[in-house]
Every structure is written in C-alpha cells, then in structure tokens.
Design a protein around this motif. Structure first.
Motif, PDB file in Angstrom:
ATOM      1  N   THR A   1       0.832  -1.205   0.000  1.00 23.55           N
ATOM      2  CA  THR A   1       0.000   0.000   0.000  1.00 23.55           C
ATOM      3  C   THR A   1       0.864   1.251   0.000  1.00 23.55           C
ATOM      4  O   THR A   1       0.601   2.209  -0.728  1.00 23.55           O
TER       5      THR A   1
ATOM      6  N   TYR B   1       0.936   3.865  -3.064  1.00 29.55           N
ATOM      7  CA  TYR B   1       0.529   5.237  -2.766  1.00 29.55           C
ATOM      8  C   TYR B   1       1.614   6.224  -3.193  1.00 29.55           C
ATOM      9  O   TYR B   1       1.331   7.261  -3.783  1.00 29.55           O
TER      10      TYR B   1
ATOM     11  N   THR C   1      -0.216   8.909   5.107  1.00 26.68           N
ATOM     12  CA  THR C   1      -0.243   9.015   6.568  1.00 26.68           C
ATOM     13  C   THR C   1      -0.756   7.692   7.128  1.00 26.68           C
ATOM     14  O   THR C   1      -1.284   6.856   6.393  1.00 26.68           O
TER      15      THR C   1
ATOM     16  N   TYR D   1      -3.358   7.322   8.901  1.00 24.94           N
ATOM     17  CA  TYR D   1      -4.801   7.322   8.706  1.00 24.94           C
ATOM     18  C   TYR D   1      -5.171   6.907   7.284  1.00 24.94           C
ATOM     19  O   TYR D   1      -6.127   6.170   7.072  1.00 24.94           O
ATOM     20  N   GLU D   2      -4.411   7.382   6.299  1.00 30.06           N
ATOM     21  CA  GLU D   2      -4.694   7.029   4.912  1.00 30.06           C
ATOM     22  C   GLU D   2      -4.449   5.539   4.664  1.00 30.06           C
ATOM     23  O   GLU D   2      -5.244   4.887   3.981  1.00 30.06           O
TER      24      GLU D   2
ATOM     25  N   GLY E   1      -4.667   3.223   6.911  1.00 27.89           N
ATOM     26  CA  GLY E   1      -5.767   2.567   7.610  1.00 27.89           C
ATOM     27  C   GLY E   1      -7.055   2.593   6.824  1.00 27.89           C
ATOM     28  O   GLY E   1      -7.790   1.596   6.775  1.00 27.89           O
ATOM     29  N   GLU E   2      -7.356   3.721   6.182  1.00 24.58           N
ATOM     30  CA  GLU E   2      -8.567   3.823   5.365  1.00 24.58           C
ATOM     31  C   GLU E   2      -8.512   2.893   4.162  1.00 24.58           C
ATOM     32  O   GLU E   2      -9.489   2.230   3.833  1.00 24.58           O
ATOM     33  N   ILE E   3      -7.358   2.841   3.515  1.00 29.89           N
ATOM     34  CA  ILE E   3      -7.207   2.001   2.334  1.00 29.89           C
ATOM     35  C   ILE E   3      -7.381   0.526   2.693  1.00 29.89           C
ATOM     36  O   ILE E   3      -8.048  -0.219   1.982  1.00 29.89           O
TER      37      ILE E   3
ATOM     38  N   ASN F   1      -8.699  -0.635   5.552  1.00 31.20           N
ATOM     39  CA  ASN F   1      -9.785  -0.826   6.508  1.00 31.20           C
ATOM     40  C   ASN F   1      -9.274  -1.428   7.828  1.00 31.20           C
ATOM     41  O   ASN F   1      -9.822  -2.400   8.332  1.00 31.20           O
ATOM     42  N   LYS F   2      -8.188  -0.834   8.338  1.00 33.03           N
ATOM     43  CA  LYS F   2      -7.560  -1.265   9.595  1.00 33.03           C
ATOM     44  C   LYS F   2      -7.446  -0.079  10.525  1.00 33.03           C
ATOM     45  O   LYS F   2      -7.458   1.078  10.106  1.00 33.03           O
ATOM     46  N   SER F   3      -7.291  -0.354  11.818  1.00 34.92           N
ATOM     47  CA  SER F   3      -7.141   0.716  12.796  1.00 34.92           C
ATOM     48  C   SER F   3      -5.743   1.325  12.706  1.00 34.92           C
ATOM     49  O   SER F   3      -4.796   0.692  12.219  1.00 34.92           O
ATOM     50  N   VAL F   4      -5.624   2.535  13.200  1.00 37.71           N
ATOM     51  CA  VAL F   4      -4.335   3.215  13.216  1.00 37.71           C
ATOM     52  C   VAL F   4      -3.334   2.429  14.060  1.00 37.71           C
ATOM     53  O   VAL F   4      -2.156   2.326  13.714  1.00 37.71           O
TER      54      VAL F   4
END
Length: 70
Positions: free
Chosen positions: A15, A19, A28, A30-31, A33-35, A37-40
C-alpha cells in the motif's frame, strides 16, 4: 520483494509503495488505515515491524516521512 513478511505486513508495505507511486509522497497512518480498513494502532504496529525488518524508515510523530528501503 516482500519475502519474510506476513500477509498483513506485505499489504501495508505494498500500500505504501503504490501510494507513493501514484501520489509522489508518503501516505499518513490514517490514509493507510482507510485504504486497508484497519485501525491506526494496527497500522502503527505493522510499520514498526517493517522498520525493524528494514523495509522502511520513518520519523516518529511526523506525517508523510515513510521511506521505502527495499
């Protein structure tokens, strides 16, 4: 290039690489994690392991400092 990594670690590594290629800079926590679908917290754990295994380097407490080594 992800020899010696678990599937989760390889997902985080791939990832980051994808990216950086698409955007020209690091994601980041957060990004990532969003990609994926996992926690920070899960992403931070994977980043620490990737750094320990020398796949990446990053400066703690700063955004967008992930550098791919391998």
């Amino acid at each position: 290039m992800t020899e010696g990594l678990t599937q989760k670690q390889a997902d985080v590594y791939n990832t980051i690489v994808k990216y950086k290629i698409e955007n020209g800079y690091s994601p980041t926590l957060y990004e990532i994690g969003e990609i994926l679908n996992k926690s920070v917290g899960a992403i931070q754990c994977s980043l620490n392991i990737l750094e320990r295994k020398r796949y990446i380097t990053f400066e703690k407490y700063k955004n967008r400092t992930i550098k791919v080594v391998k």
